[in-house]
Write a protein that holds these residues in place. Structure first.
Motif, PDB file in Angstrom:
ATOM      1  N   ILE A 554       0.870  -1.174   0.000  1.00  0.00           N
ATOM      2  CA  ILE A 554       0.000   0.000   0.000  1.00  0.00           C
ATOM      3  C   ILE A 554       0.906   1.223   0.000  1.00  0.00           C
ATOM      4  CG2 ILE A 554      -1.823   1.240   1.232  1.00  0.00           C
ATOM      5  CD1 ILE A 554      -2.559  -1.439   2.568  1.00  0.00           C
ATOM      6  N   HIS A 555       0.812   2.026  -1.071  1.00  0.00           N
ATOM      7  CA  HIS A 555       1.702   3.166  -1.241  1.00  0.00           C
ATOM      8  C   HIS A 555       0.904   4.457  -1.422  1.00  0.00           C
ATOM      9  CE1 HIS A 555       5.319   0.662  -1.807  1.00  0.00           C
ATOM     10  NE2 HIS A 555       4.538  -0.143  -2.503  1.00  0.00           N
ATOM     11  N   ASP A 556       1.369   5.512  -0.742  1.00  0.00           N
ATOM     12  CA  ASP A 556       0.913   6.866  -1.051  1.00  0.00           C
ATOM     13  C   ASP A 556      -0.604   7.013  -0.876  1.00  0.00           C
ATOM     14  OD1 ASP A 556       1.220   9.491  -1.801  1.00  0.00           O
ATOM     15  OD2 ASP A 556       1.496   9.082  -3.933  1.00  0.00           O
ATOM     16  N   SER A 557      -1.130   6.449   0.213  1.00  0.00           N
ATOM     17  CA  SER A 557      -2.575   6.528   0.446  1.00  0.00           C
ATOM     18  C   SER A 557      -2.993   7.960   0.724  1.00  0.00           C
ATOM     19  CB  SER A 557      -2.964   5.659   1.647  1.00  0.00           C
ATOM     20  OG  SER A 557      -2.556   4.333   1.443  1.00  0.00           O
ATOM     21  N   THR A 558      -4.183   8.305   0.298  1.00  0.00           N
ATOM     22  CA  THR A 558      -4.680   9.638   0.573  1.00  0.00           C
ATOM     23  C   THR A 558      -4.931   9.814   2.067  1.00  0.00           C
ATOM     24  OG1 THR A 558      -5.678   9.699  -1.624  1.00  0.00           O
ATOM     25  CG2 THR A 558      -6.444  11.334  -0.032  1.00  0.00           C
ATOM     26  N   TYR A 559      -5.528   8.818   2.703  1.00  0.00           N
ATOM     27  CA  TYR A 559      -5.727   8.832   4.154  1.00  0.00           C
ATOM     28  C   TYR A 559      -5.035   7.599   4.745  1.00  0.00           C
ATOM     29  CZ  TYR A 559      -8.684  12.858   3.512  1.00  0.00           C
ATOM     30  OH  TYR A 559      -9.129  14.118   3.193  1.00  0.00           O
ATOM     31  N   ASP A 560      -5.749   6.736   5.443  1.00  0.00           N
ATOM     32  CA  ASP A 560      -5.113   5.604   6.124  1.00  0.00           C
ATOM     33  C   ASP A 560      -4.739   4.502   5.136  1.00  0.00           C
ATOM     34  OD1 ASP A 560      -5.855   6.865   8.655  1.00  0.00           O
ATOM     35  OD2 ASP A 560      -7.893   6.191   8.175  1.00  0.00           O
ATOM     36  N   GLY A 561      -3.731   3.710   5.528  1.00  0.00           N
ATOM     37  CA  GLY A 561      -3.387   2.544   4.729  1.00  0.00           C
ATOM     38  C   GLY A 561      -4.448   1.468   4.856  1.00  0.00           C
ATOM     39  N   ILE A 562      -4.709   1.020   6.097  1.00  0.00           N
ATOM     40  CA  ILE A 562      -5.775   0.060   6.398  1.00  0.00           C
ATOM     41  C   ILE A 562      -6.652   0.684   7.465  1.00  0.00           C
ATOM     42  CG2 ILE A 562      -6.344  -2.224   7.301  1.00  0.00           C
ATOM     43  CD1 ILE A 562      -3.702  -3.242   6.215  1.00  0.00           C
ATOM     44  N   GLN A 563      -7.954   0.632   7.257  1.00  0.00           N
ATOM     45  CA  GLN A 563      -8.883   1.276   8.183  1.00  0.00           C
ATOM     46  C   GLN A 563      -9.980   0.309   8.596  1.00  0.00           C
ATOM     47  OE1 GLN A 563     -12.344   4.157   7.157  1.00  0.00           O
ATOM     48  NE2 GLN A 563     -10.540   5.479   7.348  1.00  0.00           N
ATOM     49  N   PHE A 564     -10.204   0.233   9.924  1.00  0.00           N
ATOM     50  CA  PHE A 564     -11.350  -0.480  10.472  1.00  0.00           C
ATOM     51  C   PHE A 564     -12.376   0.578  10.840  1.00  0.00           C
ATOM     52  CE2 PHE A 564      -7.695  -3.197  11.076  1.00  0.00           C
ATOM     53  CZ  PHE A 564      -8.166  -4.447  10.681  1.00  0.00           C
ATOM     54  N   LYS A 565     -13.468   0.602  10.106  1.00  0.00           N
ATOM     55  CA  LYS A 565     -14.425   1.705  10.172  1.00  0.00           C
ATOM     56  C   LYS A 565     -15.506   1.439  11.222  1.00  0.00           C
ATOM     57  CE  LYS A 565     -17.296   4.377   6.906  1.00  0.00           C
ATOM     58  NZ  LYS A 565     -16.661   5.673   7.200  1.00  0.00           N
ATOM     59  N   SER A 566     -15.977   2.496  11.848  1.00  0.00           N
ATOM     60  CA  SER A 566     -17.070   2.371  12.811  1.00  0.00           C
ATOM     61  C   SER A 566     -18.311   1.810  12.143  1.00  0.00           C
ATOM     62  CB  SER A 566     -17.402   3.744  13.409  1.00  0.00           C
ATOM     63  OG  SER A 566     -16.330   4.249  14.168  1.00  0.00           O
ATOM     64  N   GLY A 567     -19.005   0.920  12.851  1.00  0.00           N
ATOM     65  CA  GLY A 567     -20.236   0.345  12.348  1.00  0.00           C
ATOM     66  C   GLY A 567     -20.915  -0.457  13.425  1.00  0.00           C
ATOM     67  N   GLY A 568     -22.052  -1.044  13.103  1.00  0.00           N
ATOM     68  CA  GLY A 568     -22.792  -1.811  14.084  1.00  0.00           C
ATOM     69  C   GLY A 568     -22.269  -3.207  14.302  1.00  0.00           C
ATOM     70  N   GLY A 569     -21.411  -3.702  13.394  1.00  0.00           N
ATOM     71  CA  GLY A 569     -20.858  -5.032  13.519  1.00  0.00           C
ATOM     72  C   GLY A 569     -19.397  -4.998  13.917  1.00  0.00           C
ATOM     73  N   ALA A 570     -18.774  -6.193  13.905  1.00  0.00           N
ATOM     74  CA  ALA A 570     -17.381  -6.335  14.313  1.00  0.00           C
ATOM     75  C   ALA A 570     -16.580  -7.024  13.218  1.00  0.00           C
ATOM     76  CB  ALA A 570     -17.290  -7.124  15.614  1.00  0.00           C
ATOM     77  N   VAL A 571     -15.264  -6.849  13.289  1.00  0.00           N
ATOM     78  CA  VAL A 571     -14.331  -7.566  12.423  1.00  0.00           C
ATOM     79  C   VAL A 571     -13.444  -8.407  13.346  1.00  0.00           C
ATOM     80  CG1 VAL A 571     -12.564  -7.400  10.640  1.00  0.00           C
ATOM     81  CG2 VAL A 571     -14.367  -5.674  10.753  1.00  0.00           C
ATOM     82  N   PRO A 572     -13.883  -9.614  13.694  1.00  0.00           N
ATOM     83  CA  PRO A 572     -13.122 -10.407  14.659  1.00  0.00           C
ATOM     84  C   PRO A 572     -11.966 -11.164  14.018  1.00  0.00           C
ATOM     85  CG  PRO A 572     -15.116 -11.560  14.054  1.00  0.00           C
ATOM     86  CD  PRO A 572     -15.163 -10.244  13.339  1.00  0.00           C
ATOM     87  N   ASP A 573     -10.823 -11.167  14.698  1.00  0.00           N
ATOM     88  CA  ASP A 573      -9.699 -12.049  14.374  1.00  0.00           C
ATOM     89  C   ASP A 573      -9.180 -11.858  12.941  1.00  0.00           C
ATOM     90  OD1 ASP A 573      -9.940 -13.231  16.947  1.00  0.00           O
ATOM     91  OD2 ASP A 573     -11.558 -14.506  16.185  1.00  0.00           O
TER      92      ASP A 573
END
Length: 629
Positions: A554-573
């Motif tokens: 991931i090169h020269d991103s405008t904002y974050d490289g990897i983003q975990f975004k707020s929401g009602g669910g989860a991203v487990p493990d």
């Protein structure tokens, strides 16, 4: 190398009738810095992207006499920002007689594609102009440019709020022109696009060119029957739909073995499908089956429409339009082009730009080396079960290879309605509206417990410049993969997004993102209130389990490289391994929002030059990240 900026001035809004936001770069900054290198010139360590038949060359890296346009630090989109919408976020503007961009070829070429922007007509609807092509300092021909399929106006990020009527801010500013030249030129030849006295638009902006050595047209296979035997005549401007439809119907009924579309321009003003004598449903939605259509090559056998779908009157379906093919199964189409005439998506009374290939698709369908341009959607795979339930059948085992999808108003290729075990490989996508490639495991299927989009793969594709939404998106399902893709210059959304908005069937099992390379991805959208990472995981409502991100750059991103975004669910493990994140310009290397939930384990992750920190978990977040570098 000559890079002349004759007036050395700042381009203000007033200098382009209040429509331009661009900066004149000083002469000393004209050389291409590493941080802004194009995806083509900054090849990733891992093999990523399609094996393209053309060489792509950037205007800013060429010799030019003109004005270099460069985007602002946040790559602001939607406010008539030409440089933001340019590949590498830079392009060259020509507005004086004799100004030029000159490319030196690195391989033999007998064709050219020019990505360009020219002014709209004062009342909208597009205007035509030209640039002059010189090869090795000799005039070759005029290259026709048009703004008919560009320039959407409005401040809304909702596509249904955009219009073709001029006023205020604009977006989707670029289109492409192509020409097959009369002769081939060897490597080392100079291809100069020059503004001569009769190239009289207010300006022409050149972003890039593709130079390709196009093979001669293929010969007709012995088993195929030409559409000329049904009365079609090439290059005469008359509608050939009746001949094409009859040939396809005869093939479907077993009267012939294969449909041949010879070299030439063939006008098509109705979708090719299967007539439904029962007239089931509001619209005829029965596709073709057991059909083979072959052409002489995408540069040689070209179907085109002149009538915008929303003006066609007798179109087959308001969304699917008056060009291309409706496919229900066991169909092979190869080596041709489908050029639509769409000009809008959703705005101006719900008008849309049509779909190049659509339908249920079923089993045993293979599409190879098909060029689709100026459609609403390039390929939409799937129909709701409620539409003629007895014909319902999801795409299964589909293969798309060597596709060239350009300048759409929405998706490039979307796998939906339970599509499974299907692939898109070695294909290129440029300036798509919504997602260039997507799996949408929607709920409008026969059995939601079984008909989940699964085991689909997007592999070895090149995605450039989506002007709305993602490079690649996966919404629900299981066993889906995005591997070895090269993605660059998303305007406002991620290069890759996993999300549970659009109310998909749940994620389960594993979803793998592997070997991808992303350049200048992410951006701000929805009134610039939401900032998206180059890779974003958005558990909007449901969870997104089983995520693996590995061997990724991931090169020269405008904002974050990897983003975990707020929401009602989860991203487990989530598992993140073998990932390099370099230069997050306005964000963090890895960011977990305050409303994000779940966890991620980092292994062999390298993060450098992030504006807001390497690994950041916002206050109040329940997200846990372990193994941070």
């Amino acid at each position: 190398m000559k890079r002349t900026h004759p007036r050395r001035r700042l381009l203000t809004g007033a200098s382009l009738a209040g429509l331009v936001a661009a900066t004149l770069v000083p002469l000393s900054a004209a050389a291409e810095p590493a941080a802004h290198a194009s995806a083509a010139s900054a090849a990733p360590a891992a093999r990523a992207g399609a094996d393209l038949p053309y060489v792509e060359l950037e205007a800013e890296a060429a010799e030019f006499d003109g004005t270099l346009l460069e985007t602002d630090a946040k790559r602001t989109f939607g406010h008539t920002n030409f440089a933001t919408e340019s590949s590498g976020r830079r392009s060259v503007r020509l507005d004086g007689t004799g100004q030029f961009v000159e490319f030196t070829s690195t391989a033999a070429a007998n064709s050219i594609v020019v990505r360009n922007s020219v002014p709209d007509a004062p009342g909208g609807g597009g205007a035509d102009t030209t640039l002059s092509l010189y090869v090795n300092d000799e005039f070759v021909q005029k290259i026709d440019l048009s703004s008919k399929h560009s320039w959407l106006y409005g401040s809304s990020d909702d596509p249904e709020g955009l219009t073709n009527t001029p006023g205020g801010d604009a977006r989707r500013l670029f289109d492409e022109s192509h020409a097959l030249l009369a002769e081939s030129y060897p490597a080392g030849s100079t291809f100069r696009l020059q503004r001569d006295a009769d190239d009289d638009a207010a300006y022409q902006i050149v972003d890039l060119v593709d130079l390709e050595q196009v093979a001669p047209p293929a010969e007709k296979p012995a088993e195929c029957t030409s559409i000329t035997e049904y009365g079609a005549v090439p290059d005469d401007g008359e509608d050939d739909t009746e001949a094409l439809q009859q040939a396809v119907t005869d093939d479907q009924n077993g009267a012939i073995d294969c449909v041949w579309i010879p070299p030439g321009q063939w006008r098509q003003e109705q979708k090719i499908l299967t007539d439904d004598p029962q007239d089931r449903g509001e619209f005829n939605q029965v596709g073709i089956r057991d059909v083979t259509v072959r052409g002489a090559g995408m540069w040689h056998s070209q179907l085109y429409s002149l009538t915008p779908p929303h003006e066609a009157g007798g179109i087959n379906h308001p969304h699917e339009g008056n060009f291309g093919f409706d496919i229900d199964g066991d169909t092979q189409i190869s080596d041709l082009a489908i050029f639509g005439s769409g000009t809008i998506r959703g705005g101006d009374g719900g008008a849309e730009g049509g779909v190049g290939l659509n339908g249920r698709f079923g089993e045993n369908t293979k599409i190879s080396r098909v060029w689709i341009e100026h459609a609403n959607v390039g390929v939409w795979v799937g129909r709701d079960h409620s539409n003629i339930p007895e014909l319902w059948g999801p795409g299964d085992g589909l293969e798309f290879t060597g596709m060239r999808v350009r300048n759409t108003y929405a998706d490039g290729i979307n796998f939906t309605n339970g599509t499974r075990n299907s692939r898109v490989t070695d294909s290129s996508f440029r300036t798509t509206g919504d997602d260039a490639l997507a799996v949408w495991a929607n709920r409008y299927v026969k059995d939601p417990a079984v008909d989940v989009g699964h085991d689909n793969t997007f592999s070895g594709n090149t995605v450039q410049l989506p002007w709305r939404a993602n490079g690649i998106a996966i919404y629900g399902g299981y066993g889906n993969k995005a591997e070895d893709n090269l993605i660059s210059d998303t305007m406002n959304y991620p290069g890759i997004m996993l999300a549970t908005d659009h109310d998909p069937l749940p994620f389960s099992g594993e979803t793998v993102l592997s070997g991808n390379a992303l350049y200048r991805c992410g951006g701000a959208f929805w009134g610039e209130a939401q900032e998206f990472g180059a890779i974003t995981l958005f558990a909007a409502g449901q969870d997104i389990p089983g995520v693996t991100v590995k061997d990724t750059e991931i090169h020269d991103s405008t904002y974050d490289g990897i983003q975990f975004k707020s929401g009602g669910g989860a991203v487990p493990d989530a598992s993140i391994s073998g990932v390099t994140i370099d230069r997050s310009n306005n964000g963090a290397g890895i960011l977990a929002h305050g409303g994000a939930r779940g966890s991620a384990t980092l292994t062999d992750v390298t993060i450098t030059d992030s504006a807001k920190g390497d690994v950041v978990v916002e206050p109040g977040s329940q997200f846990q990240i372990t193994g941070a570098p």
